[in-house]
Structures are given as C-alpha cells and as structure tokens.
Design an enzyme around this catalytic site. Structure first.
Site, PDB file in Angstrom:
ATOM      1  N   MET A  64      24.251   9.324   2.773  1.00  0.00           N
ATOM      2  CA  MET A  64      23.571  10.820   3.057  1.00  0.00           C
ATOM      3  C   MET A  64      24.034  10.393   4.485  1.00  0.00           C
ATOM      4  O   MET A  64      24.564  11.427   5.384  1.00  0.00           O
ATOM      5  CB  MET A  64      21.956  11.278   2.444  1.00  0.00           C
ATOM      6  CG  MET A  64      22.034  12.601   3.302  1.00  0.00           C
ATOM      7  SD  MET A  64      23.716  14.049   2.796  1.00  0.00           S
ATOM      8  CE  MET A  64      22.108  14.770   1.665  1.00  0.00           C
TER       9      MET A  64
ATOM     10  N   GLU B  90       0.481  -1.037  -0.035  1.00  0.00           N
ATOM     11  CA  GLU B  90      -0.125   0.238   0.103  1.00  0.00           C
ATOM     12  C   GLU B  90       0.879   1.012   0.025  1.00  0.00           C
ATOM     13  O   GLU B  90       0.277   1.916  -0.581  1.00  0.00           O
ATOM     14  CB  GLU B  90      -1.102   0.141   1.368  1.00  0.00           C
ATOM     15  CG  GLU B  90      -2.025  -0.610   0.631  1.00  0.00           C
ATOM     16  CD  GLU B  90      -1.568  -2.075   1.744  1.00  0.00           C
ATOM     17  OE1 GLU B  90      -0.902  -2.657   1.950  1.00  0.00           O
ATOM     18  OE2 GLU B  90      -2.924  -3.222   1.478  1.00  0.00           O
TER      19      GLU B  90
ATOM     20  N   PHE C 294     -11.815  -7.746  13.494  1.00  0.00           N
ATOM     21  CA  PHE C 294     -10.609  -7.127  13.334  1.00  0.00           C
ATOM     22  C   PHE C 294     -10.098  -6.963  11.992  1.00  0.00           C
ATOM     23  O   PHE C 294     -11.562  -6.056  11.675  1.00  0.00           O
ATOM     24  CB  PHE C 294     -10.972  -9.061  12.743  1.00  0.00           C
ATOM     25  CG  PHE C 294      -9.989  -9.261  11.340  1.00  0.00           C
ATOM     26  CD1 PHE C 294      -8.482 -10.165  11.855  1.00  0.00           C
ATOM     27  CD2 PHE C 294      -9.574  -9.233  10.051  1.00  0.00           C
ATOM     28  CE1 PHE C 294      -7.662 -10.247  11.496  1.00  0.00           C
ATOM     29  CE2 PHE C 294      -8.689 -10.013   9.365  1.00  0.00           C
ATOM     30  CZ  PHE C 294      -7.773 -10.796   9.672  1.00  0.00           C
ATOM     31  N   GLN C 295      -8.460  -6.425  11.671  1.00  0.00           N
ATOM     32  CA  GLN C 295      -8.632  -5.275  11.391  1.00  0.00           C
ATOM     33  C   GLN C 295      -9.178  -4.610  11.247  1.00  0.00           C
ATOM     34  O   GLN C 295      -9.304  -2.991  10.332  1.00  0.00           O
ATOM     35  CB  GLN C 295      -8.112  -5.476   9.691  1.00  0.00           C
ATOM     36  CG  GLN C 295      -6.878  -6.865   9.793  1.00  0.00           C
ATOM     37  CD  GLN C 295      -7.827  -7.502   8.128  1.00  0.00           C
ATOM     38  OE1 GLN C 295      -8.548  -7.333   7.085  1.00  0.00           O
ATOM     39  NE2 GLN C 295      -6.746  -7.951   7.560  1.00  0.00           N
TER      40      GLN C 295
ATOM     41  N   LYS D 231     -17.629  -1.240   5.975  1.00  0.00           N
ATOM     42  CA  LYS D 231     -18.403  -2.223   4.541  1.00  0.00           C
ATOM     43  C   LYS D 231     -19.612  -2.059   4.696  1.00  0.00           C
ATOM     44  O   LYS D 231     -20.515  -3.058   3.549  1.00  0.00           O
ATOM     45  CB  LYS D 231     -17.290  -3.255   5.154  1.00  0.00           C
ATOM     46  CG  LYS D 231     -17.708  -4.917   4.532  1.00  0.00           C
ATOM     47  CD  LYS D 231     -16.859  -6.028   5.097  1.00  0.00           C
ATOM     48  CE  LYS D 231     -17.201  -6.604   4.146  1.00  0.00           C
ATOM     49  NZ  LYS D 231     -16.705  -8.045   4.072  1.00  0.00           N
TER      50      LYS D 231
HETATM   51  C1  LIG Z   1      11.807   6.312   5.610  1.00  0.00           C
HETATM   52  C2  LIG Z   1      13.695   6.863   5.891  1.00  0.00           C
HETATM   53  N1  LIG Z   1      14.570   6.316   7.343  1.00  0.00           N
HETATM   54  C3  LIG Z   1      15.650   6.505   7.121  1.00  0.00           C
HETATM   55  C4  LIG Z   1      16.062   7.653   6.483  1.00  0.00           C
HETATM   56  C5  LIG Z   1      17.388   8.924   6.852  1.00  0.00           C
HETATM   57  N2  LIG Z   1      17.671   8.900   5.952  1.00  0.00           N
HETATM   58  C6  LIG Z   1      17.815   9.795   4.975  1.00  0.00           C
HETATM   59  S1  LIG Z   1      19.149   9.197   3.578  1.00  0.00           S
HETATM   60  C7  LIG Z   1      19.579   8.080   4.221  1.00  0.00           C
HETATM   61  C8  LIG Z   1      20.309   7.337   3.442  1.00  0.00           C
HETATM   62  C9  LIG Z   1      19.477   6.620   1.649  1.00  0.00           C
HETATM   63  O1  LIG Z   1      20.545   6.192   1.478  1.00  0.00           O
HETATM   64  P1  LIG Z   1      20.878   5.305  -0.253  1.00  0.00           P
HETATM   65  O2  LIG Z   1      19.624   5.359   0.106  1.00  0.00           O
HETATM   66  O3  LIG Z   1      21.480   4.637  -0.604  1.00  0.00           O
HETATM   67  O4  LIG Z   1      20.970   7.231  -0.686  1.00  0.00           O
HETATM   68  P2  LIG Z   1      22.040   7.399  -0.899  1.00  0.00           P
HETATM   69  O5  LIG Z   1      22.346   8.360   0.029  1.00  0.00           O
HETATM   70  O6  LIG Z   1      23.820   6.860  -0.637  1.00  0.00           O
HETATM   71  O7  LIG Z   1      22.491   8.315  -1.986  1.00  0.00           O
HETATM   72  C10 LIG Z   1      18.173   7.476   5.270  1.00  0.00           C
HETATM   73  C11 LIG Z   1      18.835   6.391   6.007  1.00  0.00           C
HETATM   74  C12 LIG Z   1      14.918   8.601   5.946  1.00  0.00           C
HETATM   75  N3  LIG Z   1      15.220   9.588   4.627  1.00  0.00           N
HETATM   76  N4  LIG Z   1      13.372   7.860   5.223  1.00  0.00           N
END
Ligand SMILES: Cc1ncc(C[n+]2csc(CCOP(=O)(O)OP(=O)(O)O)c2C)c(N)n1
Length: 626
Positions: free
Chosen positions: A503, A75, A137-138, A187
């Site tokens: 990042m 979803e 449920f749900q 529902k």
């Molecule tokens: C759902 C979610 N969980 C954690 C984060 C924290 N976060 C921001 S950037 C990042 C790393 C992203 O890694 P990747 O997809 O490999 O991209 P890169 O920065 O290496 O280009 C994280 C863990 C987030 N923004 N969203």
C-alpha cells in the site's frame, strides 16, 4: 468450554450471571477473587502472558475449569486475539499481562479496539501499592498511558474491590458504545486475603447510555426519508455491534432505499442484495461513493463520517440533509452537522424507524426513488469492481483473494491485515453475514490479522477462519501461529506476498514519482535490503530464490503446514488443499505480482468527486444531478 455461561453480550448486566442470584461470600485471596469474578461474569477465554506482578493471579487460574487461558507469544497478540474473539462472538474479549512492558505491549491493541469500538477487558498486574510511583522494577503507569485510549480504566489497590471492578469493567465494555476497559491490579491486592462476594452492585453513577431513541426525532427522520428523492442508508459498524442486521434489512426493503456499508460494517447487509451499492470511502465502489456525493439525504446509522469515507470534508455529500443515529452523542455533529440527530442503540432506532416509516406509508406518504435507481443502476453497471489481469503466468492478488472467498464461502470468518490485501479482501470477498469480516479499520494496525483470527477461532471453533495477510503485516505478529499450533486453533493464513509494503508502494508509485524508499521487503543477497531508489527491474530478479524469510519454512517451524502457490493454474487446488487440513494451522504463501494497485481510489485529502475508477480514469456522471 460448553458447560458454563457464555461471556456477557452487549447490554447484559454481568452481575446477573451469578448462579441463581444467591449471594456468595467466601474468604480467599484477591487473586482467587479475580478468577472467581471472571468466572462469574462468564468470561470463558483469556489470552495472556504471566510475569511478576500478575503472577498471583496465574496460580488460581490454573485450577479454573471455566476460564481457558491461552498463552500467547506476545502481549500484542493477546490484545488483538481478545478483539478478534469479541468481533466474532459479540461477547467481551479478555486479555491479561504483567506490569511494565507486559502492559505497554497491550497499548497498540487497546488503541485499536478503542478506534473500532470493540468491547475488551485488559487485566494487568501492577507493582505493589506501596511501590507505585517509585520507579519500581517493571512499573509503568498503564492507567495514565491508556487514559485516552480506553473507555474507562481502574487502578485497584484494595482486594475487596476486585469483584465490583470486574463486574463494572465488563458492563462498561459491553454497553453503550462498546470499547476497551483496563483493570490494573496492584500485586499486594492480589495477594491479600479478602472476601469474595457475588453478585455485586455496580456503582456507576452518571453512566447510563441512552439506548431508546426519542420518538419525535424518529418521526422527523421517517418524514425526511419518505420525502427525499435520493436517499442513501449510510450504515456503519454500530449497526453490526447492535446486532441489528435483521432490522436493517427490514427497513431497507420496506423503503427500497439504497444501502452502503462502511469497512467496519461489511456483512451487516448482504453484499449480494440488489439494494447494496458496496462500500464507500477511499477505496469504495464508484456507485457507493457517488451515491453519497449526489444524495439528497444521508440516513446515517451507527457510522461516524470518518475521513476515509468523507474525503475532503467540505465537499462531501454537498446536496444532502443528514439524519445521524448513534449510541454515542459525541459522534453526532462531530464532523458533519446533523439535521435530525438521534441518540440510541441502532437496533432500537431501526425498530422504531420501521414503525414510523410504515405509519408514513399508511398516511399515504411513500418515497419515490425510481429516478434515483435508474442512475444508481447505471453506475453499478458501468463501474463494477474489477481488476487488471496479472502479467502472463503470474498470480494476481485480487484473483487469489476472490478465489478464496468463492471456494471458502460466506460462512467463514475472514480477518485482514492492513494494506492493499485488506482493501482487496473488502472488495472481492462477498460478505453475506454479520461478524464474518474482521479488520482494523480505525487504527489500521498492521499485524492485526493473525492474532485476531486466532481469537475468532477460539471463540467460534466450528467456523473456518482465514487470515488474509500481507507479507509485511505477517512479519509483525506471525509468532501467534505457534500459539495456534499448540492450542488446537487451526486457522488458515493466506499471505498475499508481493515482496513489498504494497500500500505504501502504491502511494510512492502515484505520489512520489516511483521512488520506492524502504518499501521493498525481501532481503536480497549482499545486503541489498532497505531503500531501492527506483524500480530498476533488477531487484525483483535478485529476490527470486532468496526468500527471506521463507514463509513455508517459517510456517513449518511454527508447527503449521506451509504451502506455496506461484502459478495461476494451481490456485484453486492449493486453496482446496488448505481447506482440507484441519488438525493444524495452515499458511499459504501466495506469490503475487507486485505492481497491482487498489482501485477505485480517492486520493487522501481530495474530494470524493475526484474518484478514479482506475489509474487516470475518472467516471463520467454527466451533471444532471448536480
Ligand atoms: C503498525 C503499522 N505500521 C505501519 C503502517 C503503515 N502501513 C500501512 S499499509 C503498509 C504496508 C503493508 O504491507 P503488507 O502487509 O505487505 O500489505 P500490502 O499492502 O502489500 O498488501 C504500511 C507499512 C501501519 N498501518 N501499521
């Protein structure tokens, strides 16, 4: 998909889409009434997954020739797909889920759409009205859960209300400041016999978004603009959503003022335009960030002084007066007081401003920004966006993204995940047209790219759609490639694979003494996943040859073509190969070097004056404008 009316655009009254305005009154079930209502508002695509509570609606959905349902794998994917569809087409995106976990899986994309003001309608099944509140449920109180992250939500327990609620939901989502609306239907309301009536009169007392700006405020704003010496048109996503790029360009060229476009506004003003300074913010261009800092007037259009743009708020744009135009009065003065507040739709605001500025010119008042442009051009020349080359023989992530942008061109749609690759995609692809750049700006939702690209491609099948994704993000929602493969939605995915949560790793490099706690993604042999205290140079070697998952194999398993590119000399050929495959989705695993960093950067919580052009390199502006 072509023989019926398109989904409503911003500002439309969806009830007006009823064929010929003849009143229809037919006996049917609530579920049939729901599908007829969706057809009547012009919804052409619904992303969703069935389940017990929503099941009655899926039965008549099967017979609809107007609404295409796309069966997603999660979803969350349905929600982001609806968002991508909306961002790419300017119409309302629709997603559907069952009660309980189906509905709660929509929470992240709903929050995401709320933060980025994207018009979507989420329809969820709810347990039978008599069971509500019994921990059935749900059962989940999805209206309660989404209260703070929807523009509005409805719980429907009476089948007779379905057409009116659907018309109102689409109207609320698309008008004023756009946003997500949730419709939760019990529902038994779906199963009950009712009368479908259309058109319906929306009953929304108190909901009257102001679109027409106040003439006096417009005159004041025009006066400030022509009297300023160092103005900046600070343009946000509101201008894009108001489909006002033509008006923006007229105002910009009429006044000769410089323009910055925020992350949510890229494409609304051509990147190649000589008056464009780039993107402001944490990873914005030096000219854009500095222009805001040194400006004497921020002419703010559909932007919201987000903390990623302002940096440390009390040191942001210290010399500037502020004109702030926004459709949402709650934004004005929220973070920064406005000298001239303007409430209105950006397109109407811009149209009126053009007239008011012209009137100032006719009265002999013309702005002189000559000295300002001398400075701005100097900064543009001295501090262009750029990057360090990768170590010999390795691919640089910036170069990969730049080449994709060049070879694929500005007619395509690009959807990014969240992280370094997102920032590089904002910096190194040229956006020349509105709705060519989709990303999760406000929430920063990893996993956004693949499903959003799917939604964009479903809405604009004739456009090339590229997801620029990180290897971390890709592992969150890649299963929607199965949906793409099975539903003839041939998107391209460029996985910028640096083997890490790049990042976060960058912040560990800069602020945590290079202690890489849990940012290494690759699973090495013998359980070396997880924390790697220091970059000892061993991990990367161990990782070679142990690609888990192997994105090429994963792509193939999902019915896509999987390609890999590891060497700079193959880069263009692999991109071209991907561009030529249009009968299936394509995933390209670009193996890039892991130590590239995003520059420029304003460290979180610091002043924009502290911007670093590259690591440890502060621009030297002199102090003649301070
Ligand atoms: C759902 C979610 N969980 C954690 C984060 C924290 N976060 C921001 S950037 C990042 C790393 C992203 O890694 P990747 O997809 O490999 O991209 P890169 O920065 O290496 O280009 C994280 C863990 C987030 N923004 N969203």
């Amino acid at each position: 998909m072509t023989e019926h009316a398109a989904s409503p655009r911003r500002g439309d009254n969806p009830a007006a889409h009823a064929p010929g305005h003849n009143t229809i009154a037919e006996t049917m079930t609530g579920a049939q009434s729901l599908i007829r209502s969706l057809e009547a508002v012009g919804a052409d695509t619904v992303f969703g997954i069935p389940g017990g509570a929503i099941l009655p609606a899926y039965d008549p959905l099967m017979d609809s020739t107007k609404v295409r349902h796309i069966l997603v794998r999660h979803e969350q994917g349905a929600g982001h797909a609806a968002t991508g569809y909306a961002q790419a087409t300017g119409r309302v995106g629709v997603c559907m889920a069952t009660s309980g976990p189906g509905a709660t899986n929509l929470v992240t994309p709903i929050a995401d759409a709320y933060m980025d003001s994207v018009p979507i309608v989420a329809i969820t099944g709810q347990v039978s009205s008599k069971a509500i509140g019994t921990d059935a449920f749900q059962e989940a109180d999805i209206c309660g859960i989404t209260m703070p992250i929807t523009k509005h939500n409805f719980l429907v327990t009476d089948a007779a209300e379905i057409p009116r609620v659907i018309a109102e939901a689409f109207h609320i989502a698309a008008t004023g400041r756009p946003g997500p609306v949730l419709v939760d239907i019990a529902k038994d309301a779906l199963q009950a016999t009712t009368t479908f009536r259309w058109p319906v009169e929306p009953s929304l007392p108190g909901y009257r978004p102001v679109t027409k700006p106040h003439a006096k405020q417009i005159r004041e704003a025009a006066k400030l603009l022509v009297n300023s010496k160092r103005p900046v048109l600070y343009v946000g996503g509101g201008v894009l959503k108001a489909q006002a790029s033509a008006e923006l360009r007229i105002l910009a060229e009429l006044t000769g003022a410089p323009v910055v476009t925020t992350l949510m506004a890229l494409g609304v003003f051509p990147d190649s335009h000589p008056q464009h300074l780039g993107m402001p913010g944490m990873h914005g261009s030096v000219p854009a960030v500095t222009a805001l800092q040194k400006a004497d007037l921020l002419f703010t259009l559909g932007a919201r002084f987000d903390d990623r743009v302002t940096g440390k708020l009390d040191s942001f744009a210290p010399y500037a007066k502020v004109v702030h135009a926004d459709i949402d009065p709650a934004e004005i003065g929220k973070n920064r007081p406005a000298d001239v507040p303007i409430v209105g739709d950006a397109r109407e605001v811009l149209a009126d401003l053009i007239v008011a500025v012209q009137a100032e010119f006719d009265a002999g008042h013309e702005g002189d920004y000559g000295d300002w442009w001398v400075k701005l051009n100097e900064w543009k020349k001295t501090y262009p966006l750029g990057y360090e080359p990768a170590p010999e023989g390795e691919l640089s992530p910036q170069q990969v993204i730049e080449r994709i942008g060049r070879l694929v061109g500005p007619d395509a749609i690009y959807a990014a995940g969240v992280g370094q690759h997102q920032m590089w995609a904002s910096q190194f692809i040229n956006y020349e047209k509105p709705a060519s750049w989709l990303n999760s700006g406000g929430a920063g939702t990893m996993g956004y790219a693949v499903p959003a690209a799917m939604g964009a491609k479903a809405g604009r099948p004739d456009s090339a759609v590229w997801a620029i994704d990180g290897d971390g993000c890709f592992q969150m929602t890649n299963q929607e490639l199965v949906t793409c493969a099975l539903n003839d939605i041939p998107i391209k995915v460029a996985v910028i694979n640096n083997g890490s949560l790049g990042m976060v790793r960058q912040w560990q490099t800069l602020f945590y003494n290079q202690r890489y706690s849990h940012t290494v993604l690759h699973a090495g042999p013998a359980g070396t996943t997880g924390g790697s205290a220091v970059d000892d140079g061993i991990e990367p070697q161990r990782w070679q040859g142990t690609r888990i998952p192997d994105f090429v194999m994963l792509a193939e398993a999902m019915g896509c073509v999987g390609l890999r590119c590891e060497r700079p000399e193959d880069l263009d050929a692999v991109i071209k190969q991907a561009m030529e495959i249009n009968d299936r989705p394509v995933v390209v695993d670009f193996i890039v070097h892991q130590d590239a960093m995003v520059w420029p950067m304003v460290a979180a919580g610091t002043s924009n004056d502290e911007i670093q052009f590259a690591r440890g390199v502060r621009p030297d502006f002199g102090d003649d404008l301070d």
